[in-house]
Design a protein around this motif. Sequence first.
Motif, PDB file in Angstrom:
ATOM      1  N   ASP A  94       0.823  -1.215   0.000  1.00 41.45           N
ATOM      2  CA  ASP A  94       0.000   0.000   0.000  1.00 41.45           C
ATOM      3  C   ASP A  94       0.855   1.262   0.000  1.00 41.45           C
ATOM      4  O   ASP A  94       0.554   2.228  -0.692  1.00 41.45           O
ATOM      5  CB  ASP A  94      -0.927   0.036   1.229  1.00 41.45           C
ATOM      6  CG  ASP A  94      -2.052  -0.971   1.157  1.00 41.45           C
ATOM      7  OD1 ASP A  94      -2.296  -1.542   0.071  1.00 41.45           O
ATOM      8  OD2 ASP A  94      -2.696  -1.193   2.201  1.00 41.45           O
ATOM      9  N   GLY A  95       1.940   1.270   0.787  1.00 42.96           N
ATOM     10  CA  GLY A  95       2.715   2.494   0.942  1.00 42.96           C
ATOM     11  C   GLY A  95       3.981   2.581   0.117  1.00 42.96           C
ATOM     12  O   GLY A  95       4.467   3.673  -0.164  1.00 42.96           O
ATOM     13  N   HIS A  96       4.555   1.423  -0.250  1.00 46.96           N
ATOM     14  CA  HIS A  96       5.884   1.450  -0.862  1.00 46.96           C
ATOM     15  C   HIS A  96       6.013   0.551  -2.083  1.00 46.96           C
ATOM     16  O   HIS A  96       7.094   0.422  -2.633  1.00 46.96           O
ATOM     17  CB  HIS A  96       6.938   1.046   0.173  1.00 46.96           C
ATOM     18  CG  HIS A  96       6.785   1.768   1.462  1.00 46.96           C
ATOM     19  ND1 HIS A  96       7.071   3.115   1.614  1.00 46.96           N
ATOM     20  CD2 HIS A  96       6.328   1.351   2.664  1.00 46.96           C
ATOM     21  CE1 HIS A  96       6.815   3.479   2.856  1.00 46.96           C
ATOM     22  NE2 HIS A  96       6.362   2.427   3.511  1.00 46.96           N
ATOM     23  N   GLY A  97       4.918  -0.082  -2.482  1.00 39.02           N
ATOM     24  CA  GLY A  97       4.989  -1.019  -3.597  1.00 39.02           C
ATOM     25  C   GLY A  97       5.574  -2.348  -3.144  1.00 39.02           C
ATOM     26  O   GLY A  97       6.133  -2.467  -2.055  1.00 39.02           O
ATOM     27  N   TYR A  98       5.422  -3.341  -3.977  1.00 34.17           N
ATOM     28  CA  TYR A  98       5.922  -4.673  -3.658  1.00 34.17           C
ATOM     29  C   TYR A  98       6.152  -5.403  -4.969  1.00 34.17           C
ATOM     30  O   TYR A  98       5.312  -5.370  -5.862  1.00 34.17           O
ATOM     31  CB  TYR A  98       4.894  -5.450  -2.820  1.00 34.17           C
ATOM     32  CG  TYR A  98       5.520  -6.458  -1.890  1.00 34.17           C
ATOM     33  CD1 TYR A  98       5.680  -6.171  -0.547  1.00 34.17           C
ATOM     34  CD2 TYR A  98       5.961  -7.689  -2.360  1.00 34.17           C
ATOM     35  CE1 TYR A  98       6.258  -7.080   0.320  1.00 34.17           C
ATOM     36  CE2 TYR A  98       6.544  -8.607  -1.506  1.00 34.17           C
ATOM     37  CZ  TYR A  98       6.690  -8.297  -0.166  1.00 34.17           C
ATOM     38  OH  TYR A  98       7.279  -9.201   0.682  1.00 34.17           O
ATOM     39  N   ASP A  99       7.317  -6.011  -5.111  1.00 33.74           N
ATOM     40  CA  ASP A  99       7.609  -6.797  -6.310  1.00 33.74           C
ATOM     41  C   ASP A  99       8.520  -7.955  -5.934  1.00 33.74           C
ATOM     42  O   ASP A  99       8.746  -8.211  -4.746  1.00 33.74           O
ATOM     43  CB  ASP A  99       8.207  -5.920  -7.417  1.00 33.74           C
ATOM     44  CG  ASP A  99       9.519  -5.266  -7.039  1.00 33.74           C
ATOM     45  OD1 ASP A  99      10.274  -5.809  -6.193  1.00 33.74           O
ATOM     46  OD2 ASP A  99       9.825  -4.197  -7.593  1.00 33.74           O
ATOM     47  N   ASP A 100       9.055  -8.636  -6.933  1.00 37.23           N
ATOM     48  CA  ASP A 100       9.868  -9.816  -6.673  1.00 37.23           C
ATOM     49  C   ASP A 100      11.186  -9.492  -5.971  1.00 37.23           C
ATOM     50  O   ASP A 100      11.840 -10.389  -5.465  1.00 37.23           O
ATOM     51  CB  ASP A 100      10.144 -10.576  -7.972  1.00 37.23           C
ATOM     52  CG  ASP A 100       8.902 -11.275  -8.496  1.00 37.23           C
ATOM     53  OD1 ASP A 100       8.013 -11.601  -7.692  1.00 37.23           O
ATOM     54  OD2 ASP A 100       8.821 -11.493  -9.717  1.00 37.23           O
ATOM     55  N   TYR A 101      11.606  -8.241  -5.942  1.00 37.44           N
ATOM     56  CA  TYR A 101      12.833  -7.859  -5.249  1.00 37.44           C
ATOM     57  C   TYR A 101      12.604  -7.552  -3.764  1.00 37.44           C
ATOM     58  O   TYR A 101      13.547  -7.491  -2.994  1.00 37.44           O
ATOM     59  CB  TYR A 101      13.455  -6.620  -5.909  1.00 37.44           C
ATOM     60  CG  TYR A 101      14.032  -6.886  -7.272  1.00 37.44           C
ATOM     61  CD1 TYR A 101      15.315  -7.386  -7.411  1.00 37.44           C
ATOM     62  CD2 TYR A 101      13.297  -6.632  -8.413  1.00 37.44           C
ATOM     63  CE1 TYR A 101      15.854  -7.636  -8.663  1.00 37.44           C
ATOM     64  CE2 TYR A 101      13.829  -6.875  -9.672  1.00 37.44           C
ATOM     65  CZ  TYR A 101      15.106  -7.377  -9.786  1.00 37.44           C
ATOM     66  OH  TYR A 101      15.633  -7.624 -11.028  1.00 37.44           O
ATOM     67  N   THR A 102      11.372  -7.330  -3.358  1.00 36.44           N
ATOM     68  CA  THR A 102      11.099  -6.859  -2.002  1.00 36.44           C
ATOM     69  C   THR A 102      11.553  -7.846  -0.941  1.00 36.44           C
ATOM     70  O   THR A 102      12.230  -7.456   0.025  1.00 36.44           O
ATOM     71  CB  THR A 102       9.603  -6.529  -1.832  1.00 36.44           C
ATOM     72  OG1 THR A 102       9.194  -5.678  -2.909  1.00 36.44           O
ATOM     73  CG2 THR A 102       9.337  -5.826  -0.519  1.00 36.44           C
ATOM     74  N   ASP A 103      11.206  -9.118  -1.073  1.00 44.87           N
ATOM     75  CA  ASP A 103      11.616 -10.110  -0.070  1.00 44.87           C
ATOM     76  C   ASP A 103      13.131 -10.163   0.058  1.00 44.87           C
ATOM     77  O   ASP A 103      13.668 -10.249   1.161  1.00 44.87           O
ATOM     78  CB  ASP A 103      11.105 -11.500  -0.423  1.00 44.87           C
ATOM     79  CG  ASP A 103       9.635 -11.699  -0.141  1.00 44.87           C
ATOM     80  OD1 ASP A 103       9.206 -12.847  -0.190  1.00 44.87           O
ATOM     81  OD2 ASP A 103       8.920 -10.727   0.122  1.00 44.87           O
ATOM     82  N   TYR A 104      13.822 -10.131  -1.082  1.00 49.30           N
ATOM     83  CA  TYR A 104      15.278 -10.201  -1.045  1.00 49.30           C
ATOM     84  C   TYR A 104      15.857  -8.952  -0.390  1.00 49.30           C
ATOM     85  O   TYR A 104      16.807  -9.035   0.389  1.00 49.30           O
ATOM     86  CB  TYR A 104      15.833 -10.410  -2.447  1.00 49.30           C
ATOM     87  CG  TYR A 104      17.305 -10.732  -2.478  1.00 49.30           C
ATOM     88  CD1 TYR A 104      17.904 -11.527  -1.499  1.00 49.30           C
ATOM     89  CD2 TYR A 104      18.113 -10.256  -3.499  1.00 49.30           C
ATOM     90  CE1 TYR A 104      19.253 -11.824  -1.532  1.00 49.30           C
ATOM     91  CE2 TYR A 104      19.464 -10.553  -3.544  1.00 49.30           C
ATOM     92  CZ  TYR A 104      20.027 -11.335  -2.558  1.00 49.30           C
ATOM     93  OH  TYR A 104      21.373 -11.627  -2.593  1.00 49.30           O
ATOM     94  N   CYS A 105      15.290  -7.797  -0.664  1.00 43.84           N
ATOM     95  CA  CYS A 105      15.733  -6.556  -0.019  1.00 43.84           C
ATOM     96  C   CYS A 105      15.539  -6.648   1.493  1.00 43.84           C
ATOM     97  O   CYS A 105      16.430  -6.302   2.265  1.00 43.84           O
ATOM     98  CB  CYS A 105      14.979  -5.359  -0.588  1.00 43.84           C
ATOM     99  SG  CYS A 105      15.435  -3.797   0.176  1.00 43.84           S
ATOM    100  N   ILE A 106      14.372  -7.134   1.923  1.00 42.25           N
ATOM    101  CA  ILE A 106      14.114  -7.299   3.359  1.00 42.25           C
ATOM    102  C   ILE A 106      15.148  -8.233   3.971  1.00 42.25           C
ATOM    103  O   ILE A 106      15.704  -7.963   5.040  1.00 42.25           O
ATOM    104  CB  ILE A 106      12.675  -7.801   3.607  1.00 42.25           C
ATOM    105  CG1 ILE A 106      11.666  -6.703   3.255  1.00 42.25           C
ATOM    106  CG2 ILE A 106      12.492  -8.262   5.050  1.00 42.25           C
ATOM    107  CD1 ILE A 106      10.215  -7.168   3.244  1.00 42.25           C
ATOM    108  N   GLN A 107      15.452  -9.326   3.280  1.00 43.26           N
ATOM    109  CA  GLN A 107      16.459 -10.263   3.776  1.00 43.26           C
ATOM    110  C   GLN A 107      17.811  -9.568   3.935  1.00 43.26           C
ATOM    111  O   GLN A 107      18.486  -9.733   4.949  1.00 43.26           O
ATOM    112  CB  GLN A 107      16.593 -11.450   2.824  1.00 43.26           C
ATOM    113  CG  GLN A 107      17.704 -12.410   3.229  1.00 43.26           C
ATOM    114  CD  GLN A 107      17.972 -13.478   2.192  1.00 43.26           C
ATOM    115  OE1 GLN A 107      17.409 -13.461   1.096  1.00 43.26           O
ATOM    116  NE2 GLN A 107      18.831 -14.405   2.515  1.00 43.26           N
TER     117      GLN A 107
END
Length: 169
Positions: A94-107
């Motif tokens: 909702d606030g920052h978008g989400y794509d296939d890179y998001t999980d890896y960035c969080i990791q």
Amino acid sequence: MRAFKRFAVAASAAAVLAVPLATAAAAAANEPRQTDPPSGATPWSDCFYGHPLPHENAYVDSFGNDHVGIGITLRCGRHDSGGVDGWGVRHIKDGHGYDDYTDYCIQLIVTHSTSLSPGSGARNMAFKYSAHGMTGTVIYNVDTKNIVTAFTSGTRDSGDWHGCVSKFS
């Protein structure tokens, strides 16, 4: 022809077995992270497009930090609604978008962070990591160990997930 195929398969298997374990581990570490969720996990996109939609507590992924000895969980979560902030994948999207890179960035943010700081909201803490002019932040709730939100700063986009992966890898 059949004998050649058997020889090629046997030779390939022998070559694979002959590779030292350290070399194989190093090669695996350099490969991009697969976007397939762990066994039993809900793919992040199902949090929005699944039929039926998964419950807010549906498990998406988990991340650990050896420096501070904490593991946290990413779940589908809730959208922001009526002035109440949501949490998890739905809130992040909702606030920052989400794509296939998001999980890896969080990791990357969670594993590279060497300390915790207070996060926004009651009973929240934050992992932060900065490199190459960008800071990544992952906020989680200390009671549930669920990720509340994640975002980047230092660029024009608070969800610069691709930039996060390229700068923090």
